[in-house]
Design an enzyme around this catalytic site. Sequence first.
Site, PDB file in Angstrom:
ATOM      1  N   CYS A   2       0.830  -1.200   0.000  1.00  0.00           N
ATOM      2  CA  CYS A   2       0.000   0.000   0.000  1.00  0.00           C
ATOM      3  C   CYS A   2       0.871   1.260   0.000  1.00  0.00           C
ATOM      4  CB  CYS A   2      -0.930   0.100   1.199  1.00  0.00           C
ATOM      5  SG  CYS A   2      -2.073  -1.264   1.360  1.00  0.00           S
ATOM      6  N   ARG A  27       3.851  -0.189  -4.818  1.00  0.00           N
ATOM      7  CA  ARG A  27       3.581  -0.679  -3.462  1.00  0.00           C
ATOM      8  C   ARG A  27       2.238  -1.395  -3.367  1.00  0.00           C
ATOM      9  NH1 ARG A  27       6.820   1.544   0.389  1.00  0.00           N
ATOM     10  NH2 ARG A  27       5.285   0.983   1.957  1.00  0.00           N
ATOM     11  N   TRP A  76      -2.754  -2.707  -1.670  1.00  0.00           N
ATOM     12  CA  TRP A  76      -2.364  -4.109  -1.829  1.00  0.00           C
ATOM     13  C   TRP A  76      -3.156  -4.832  -0.760  1.00  0.00           C
ATOM     14  CZ3 TRP A  76      -0.197  -8.109   1.006  1.00  0.00           C
ATOM     15  CH2 TRP A  76       0.351  -9.172   0.273  1.00  0.00           C
ATOM     16  N   ASN A 112      -1.689   1.910   5.739  1.00  0.00           N
ATOM     17  CA  ASN A 112      -0.793   0.892   5.195  1.00  0.00           C
ATOM     18  C   ASN A 112      -0.406   0.004   6.367  1.00  0.00           C
ATOM     19  OD1 ASN A 112       1.377  -0.535   4.078  1.00  0.00           O
ATOM     20  ND2 ASN A 112       2.801   1.171   4.363  1.00  0.00           N
ATOM     21  N   GLY A 113      -0.566  -1.307   6.218  1.00  0.00           N
ATOM     22  CA  GLY A 113      -0.175  -2.211   7.304  1.00  0.00           C
ATOM     23  C   GLY A 113      -1.320  -3.116   7.711  1.00  0.00           C
ATOM     24  N   GLU A 495      18.616 -16.676  -7.303  1.00  0.00           N
ATOM     25  CA  GLU A 495      18.166 -15.361  -7.760  1.00  0.00           C
ATOM     26  C   GLU A 495      17.602 -15.439  -9.187  1.00  0.00           C
ATOM     27  OE1 GLU A 495      17.338 -12.847  -6.319  1.00  0.00           O
ATOM     28  OE2 GLU A 495      17.432 -11.172  -7.704  1.00  0.00           O
ATOM     29  N   LYS A 499      13.765 -14.432 -10.280  1.00  0.00           N
ATOM     30  CA  LYS A 499      13.488 -13.438 -11.324  1.00  0.00           C
ATOM     31  C   LYS A 499      12.545 -14.037 -12.359  1.00  0.00           C
ATOM     32  CE  LYS A 499      14.427 -10.401  -9.748  1.00  0.00           C
ATOM     33  NZ  LYS A 499      14.985 -10.379  -8.453  1.00  0.00           N
ATOM     34  N   GLU A 502       8.863 -14.604 -10.622  1.00  0.00           N
ATOM     35  CA  GLU A 502       8.075 -13.451 -10.176  1.00  0.00           C
ATOM     36  C   GLU A 502       7.652 -12.550 -11.333  1.00  0.00           C
ATOM     37  OE1 GLU A 502       9.899 -10.678  -7.377  1.00  0.00           O
ATOM     38  OE2 GLU A 502      11.827 -10.867  -8.351  1.00  0.00           O
ATOM     39  N   HIS A 518      18.430 -36.480  -5.887  1.00  0.00           N
ATOM     40  CA  HIS A 518      17.832 -37.006  -4.658  1.00  0.00           C
ATOM     41  C   HIS A 518      16.322 -36.818  -4.643  1.00  0.00           C
ATOM     42  CE1 HIS A 518      21.701 -38.006  -2.974  1.00  0.00           C
ATOM     43  NE2 HIS A 518      22.141 -36.823  -3.399  1.00  0.00           N
ATOM     44  N   LYS A 617       6.291  -4.070  -3.587  1.00  0.00           N
ATOM     45  CA  LYS A 617       7.726  -3.808  -3.469  1.00  0.00           C
ATOM     46  C   LYS A 617       8.238  -3.994  -2.041  1.00  0.00           C
ATOM     47  CE  LYS A 617      11.719  -2.297  -5.005  1.00  0.00           C
ATOM     48  NZ  LYS A 617      12.512  -3.275  -5.767  1.00  0.00           N
TER      49      LYS A 617
END
Length: 622
Positions: A2, A27, A76, A112-113, A495, A499, A502, A518, A617
């Site tokens: 948010c 955000r 969000w 936000n939160g 990484e 990438k 996402e 395995h 983000k």
Amino acid sequence: MCGIVGYTGTSQAAPILLDGLARLEYRGYDSAGLAIRDGSELAQVVKSTGKLRSLIEKTDSGRSLAGTCGIGHTRWATHGEPSQTNAHPHVSGNCTGSACGQVESEVVGVHNGIIENYLELRDKLSRHGYQFYSETDTEVVVKLIDYYYRKYKIGPVDAINRTLVRVRGTYALALMFRDHPGEIYAARKDAPMIIGVSGENSYLASDVPAILNYTRSVYYIGNLQIARVLPGEVHFYDLNGDEVQLERTEITWDAKAAEKNGFEHFMIKEIYEQPAAVRDTLASLLCDGKISLADTGLDDTTLRSVSSIRIVACGSAWHVGMAAQYILEDLAQIPVRVELASEYRYRKVLSDDRELLIVISQSGETADSLAALRKGKDMGIRTLAIVNVVGSTIAREADHVLYTHAGPEIAVATTKAYSSQLIAIYCLAVETAFMLGRIDEEAYEYYIQELTSLPDKITRILEEKERIQWFASKYSNARDIFFIGRGLDYAISLEGSLKAKEISYVHSEAYAAGELKHGTISLIEDNILVIGVLTQKDLFEKTVSNMAECKARGAYLMALTSYGNYSVEDSADFTVYVPKADPHFMASLAVVPLQLFGYYSGVARGLDVDKPRNLAKSVTVE
Ligand code: M6R
């Protein structure tokens, strides 16, 4: 999670707020809304679902909303699905939350939160006659403020204070009170909020890019502090309602850095900014050709006393930690343990008082990383934060801070911040190794030489991007991708895999190459893409063998290695080469084609690569 913006001053608020929200859209982007006040008139509220564009259209780019004071929000979703009713701003009146227009309410707010005890508070308020139109915790907190405000006939600061001591969770709030035209009230706990003042105008926002075009002079409001924001002035209060003085900070980020500057997406722009981000971070840690950690406050005696290092972080920052483990243990010969912050924070941890706890975070606001930092501090452990955002909570609470110099990173998928974090780790490792006598002067100078050569090598990789772009378009519809590597190449694979998934939503996994057989090798079948990362000379043959095992089961092989390792072409179907560098620093080079692969796969699939679905983000909630 948010984005919040606020403005009060002499200009029309709505266009400024929409501009700020556009810069904070990374955000959250499932709905957005504005509340604008024109003098003593009631607040006008407009909300809309989907991307910010629909709010911009609905308000004729803000022109349909007159008023010089307002708050805005991009959401969000945490509590309640993305809908107009659940979108912010929320109001204290008993109305239908989806309605737009003038609202008869004492309090209007954005948040936000997460408010953890919102159900309990909602029950309490229901008993006092409040009705709820949304499923959000935000509506509850706005109504609780309204409840105290009316019941005790107190001012906004006292009403907010009473509320803050009743709510549990993390939050940043921006509020307007009907009886206080031209004023915005803000409060925060463990969620970011900055306030900027310029001439007769005041701004507030969740993050710096939202207000960079208007002012660089900002206050970082502290945890459990309240701000009363008026045109051109701001006052801060503590939980007792006493006024407190805060220092202003000048932001050095260039406003242009938060623009796309002709690039199609922020992500590709930020990929291209990596040579500069790496160079700038390195420059901040070099003094007269030697590494200097002086700005972090970590002196030689302190570093020498460190018996072990623990790194905690989330996502890509954790991947930097994974790489750091190999580099620090090899160069400095100090035991390193790397943990996910979300795991570390809830388990029984055994540490000794000579441990150094390193928290890596681009935003400096990630909830789990912040909680891990606090846990370490509570245990009396010395903490070092490697952070990109100046003044962020993690930066302010850690004992020592090493700032990366990536500049504002807007795309949800991190690229230049990751690369800058690696540089911070390299410098820490080389300096510690030298100080502890693990490497001699000649080796020390060699490593510094190698470090300074990295930006040009990254530029060279970017100049050859067409090959990986073509390959990414060809494989953008892959069903599964496996990234494999050993040692540092495993850290790079982690990484690369993140990438890919996402940004392009293609399922991918990263495996330590030797671990594949395995269990996971049962998933390898015809035409599954396996990307082998082979930058470590000692492990090259081993990983090639693991790739061959995949090929024997039908996999299509891409190899990522450095120039000179041409024998890999005997096994791989497609090979990408990067320049050679010291093996400890190869992640900085090998990651670039993998970032490009993720980016171009997403573009080929027509996805919004800067704002991948379900992601935000900074993850300021658990
Ligand atoms: O701001 P932080 O570095 O603490 O964020 C940590 C992760 O949320 C972040 O790296 C995330 O994994 C990125 N989306 C990866 O591209």
